[in-house]
Design an enzyme around this catalytic site. Structure first.
Site, PDB file in Angstrom:
ATOM      1  N   GLU A 203       0.813  -1.218   0.000  1.00  0.00           N
ATOM      2  CA  GLU A 203       0.000   0.000   0.000  1.00  0.00           C
ATOM      3  C   GLU A 203       0.855   1.282   0.000  1.00  0.00           C
ATOM      4  O   GLU A 203       0.907   2.016   0.986  1.00  0.00           O
ATOM      5  CB  GLU A 203      -0.986  -0.038   1.165  1.00  0.00           C
ATOM      6  CG  GLU A 203      -1.917  -1.240   1.038  1.00  0.00           C
ATOM      7  CD  GLU A 203      -3.005  -1.329   2.086  1.00  0.00           C
ATOM      8  OE1 GLU A 203      -2.917  -0.612   3.102  1.00  0.00           O
ATOM      9  OE2 GLU A 203      -3.934  -2.129   1.898  1.00  0.00           O
ATOM     10  N   GLU A 305      -4.012  -9.163  -1.559  1.00  0.00           N
ATOM     11  CA  GLU A 305      -4.642  -9.032  -0.241  1.00  0.00           C
ATOM     12  C   GLU A 305      -6.099  -8.645  -0.376  1.00  0.00           C
ATOM     13  O   GLU A 305      -6.454  -7.753  -1.136  1.00  0.00           O
ATOM     14  CB  GLU A 305      -3.922  -7.989   0.620  1.00  0.00           C
ATOM     15  CG  GLU A 305      -4.484  -7.896   2.038  1.00  0.00           C
ATOM     16  CD  GLU A 305      -3.836  -6.780   2.851  1.00  0.00           C
ATOM     17  OE1 GLU A 305      -2.619  -6.585   2.725  1.00  0.00           O
ATOM     18  OE2 GLU A 305      -4.566  -6.095   3.589  1.00  0.00           O
TER      19      GLU A 305
END
Length: 483
Positions: A203, A305
């Site tokens: 991220e 994810e």
């Protein structure tokens, strides 16, 4: 074929998980009757071949490993075999974290001391939990599985803000951070664990400055990969390790692949793109996935994810996982114009819809987040509670396999690495369907009926047909053997 001749019967095995209680339950095809010719059609198109499957699986986290250590050997074995044995979900693609993440017990780095040569590099933090869990999975898995690692952040001393959360990697530490990856490969290899590869940064847009993070722009990440990480791994004999760029929500995909794959030089060390699903509870972002594939058709496109986030698990109540009561982070925090992306939804629906939607838009691997969490949805040092497919009560040594476990198994158990996604023609648009031909010659068809009524359809492959009944709110995997 004359109109009076019935087509040859297609031999199939059918496994169903449903809101009515089926859990990978074997069911029989429909018995032929006079109405059968009028059923909707699902036709497999074996000549239409798409991406090659890399695998399906979940993540080894410190939280999951810690909980397994708290259970009896009987229950630990039960969970590990459920995930990694041939009889279980047979996971084939897994992730873990380098340094700590939110699903760690606290914050740590393998290199706490400021030193550009990383002389004190050590994975001792992983020796009690993560490494034993991974090694046990290796022992159980007959086919083995690919393992990739993701950093949430470099140690604070390498960053401009000197903090675990947020900030950027200082350019002077680009070579040091590349060395970190190489040392990690070596340290895990010394423990008998071979890494398949990495995502460069979990991220890179950050996570709202909540837990471990480190920010990159597409240009900064590509600079790091092109001029530091790729060459360093190559120089150290690890040039075969996979490097996946980006590793965040699909809505930002176009901007990143435009930079990553802009030139031959920029794309040289990128083996593919990693994505997450947190941008929406139901939107697939098909256009963005198609765009990323067209930008680099020979590279990986992997969902690395996804989980039901911002939610405390519901304990031993399968029905809840099929009801539209769960919410996610965006339910509370999304901008007003983006609220439509975050309605209430059924967790079972979200997993089934997303995986099928991904497979039908060039994604070749799909990795769940934590394999095991407790009744609180942790442990998590930030108290960022989430749901995992397997929930445990570590104090009372109890285990709950949620419907999400069975939904993951519908893909991981039956669509194996090396399978080719196939084309589908269907006349019932309310069914979500994907199909893949496995390396052993069998074909797996996954069908999801989100609706509240059972459905019937005729499944065709070449000139053979079988008729199938799928329950309301159910997912099926239909296996067509080689012969």
């Amino acid at each position: 074929m004359s109109c009076n001749t019935q087509p040859e019967q297609l031999n199939v095995e059918i496994f169903e998980t449903s809101a009515s209680g089926n859990q990978l339950t074997s069911i029989k095809p429909m018995v032929n009757d006079k109405e059968i010719d009028t059923l909707p059609i699902v036709r497999i198109l074996p000549d239409q071949k798409y991406q090659t499957i890399t695998g399906f699986g979940g993540a080894f986290t410190e939280s999951s490993a810690y909980l397994l250590n708290k259970l009896s050997k009987t229950n630990r074995d039960l969970i590990m075999k459920a995930y990694f044995s041939e009889e279980g979900a047979n996971y084939s693609l897994c992730r873990t974290h380098m340094n700590s993440c939110d699903f760690s017990l606290d914050q740590y780095s393998y290199t706490p001391t400021e030193d550009k040569e990383l002389k004190d590099f050590s994975v001792k933090e992983d020796m009690d939990d993560l490494i034993p869990m991974i090694k046990e999975a290796q022992t159980i898995s007959k086919d083995g599985f690919k393992l990739f690692a993701s950093p949430w952040t470099a140690p604070p001393w390498m960053k401009d803000n000197k903090e675990w959360v947020g900030g950027k990697l200082l350019p002077e530490y680009y070579p040091t951070w590349a060395l970190f990856f190489s040392k990690y490969i070596e340290a895990y290899k010394d423990q008998g664990i071979e890494l398949w590869g990495f995502t460069v940064e979990n991220e890179p847009h950050g996570n709202g400055n909540n837990w471990e993070s480190m920010h990159f722009t597409p240009e900064e990440m590509t600079d790091f990969v092109q001029n530091h990480l790729g060459p360093k791994l190559e120089a150290d004999g690890y040039g075969d390790k996979i490097i996946l760029g980006y590793d965040q929500n699909r809505a930002g995909l176009k901007e990143w692949v435009d930079v990553m794959y802009a030139t031959e030089e920029s794309s040289k060390y990128y083996d593919g793109t990693a994505i997450h699903w947190y941008e929406s509870t139901y939107k697939i972002f098909a256009e963005d996935l198609q765009y990323a594939h067209q930008k680099a058709p020979d590279k990986y496109l992997i969902e690395t994810e996804g989980c039901i986030d911002a939610q405390v698990p519901v304990w031993k109540d399968d029905a809840w996982y099929w009801k539209k009561e769960a919410t996610d982070w965006g339910w509370d925090w999304a901008k007003e114009e983006e609220k439509y992306l975050h309605p209430k939804y059924a967790p079972a629906n979200r997993y089934a819809r997303d995986i099928i939607g991904c497979l039908n838009n060039w994604v070749d691997g799909w990795v769940d987040w934590n394999m095991v969490l407790n009744k609180q949805g942790g442990p998590n040092w930030f108290e960022n509670w989430c749901i995992a497919p397997v929930i445990v009560d570590e104090d009372n040594d109890e285990v709950y396999f949620t419907p999400l476990y069975y939904i993951m198994a519908h893909f991981s158990k039956y669509i194996r690495p090396g399978a080719k996604v196939l084309g589908i023609d269907q006349s019932d648009a309310d069914l979500m369907i994907t199909a893949a031909k496995n390396p052993d010659g069998s074909t797996a068809v996954v069908v999801f009926n989100e609706g509240k009524t059972a459905k019937q359809f005729n499944l065709w492959l070449n000139e053979k047909r079988t008729s199938v009944n799928i329950s309301a709110q159910a997912i099926q995997t239909i296996i067509i053997p080689t012969k």
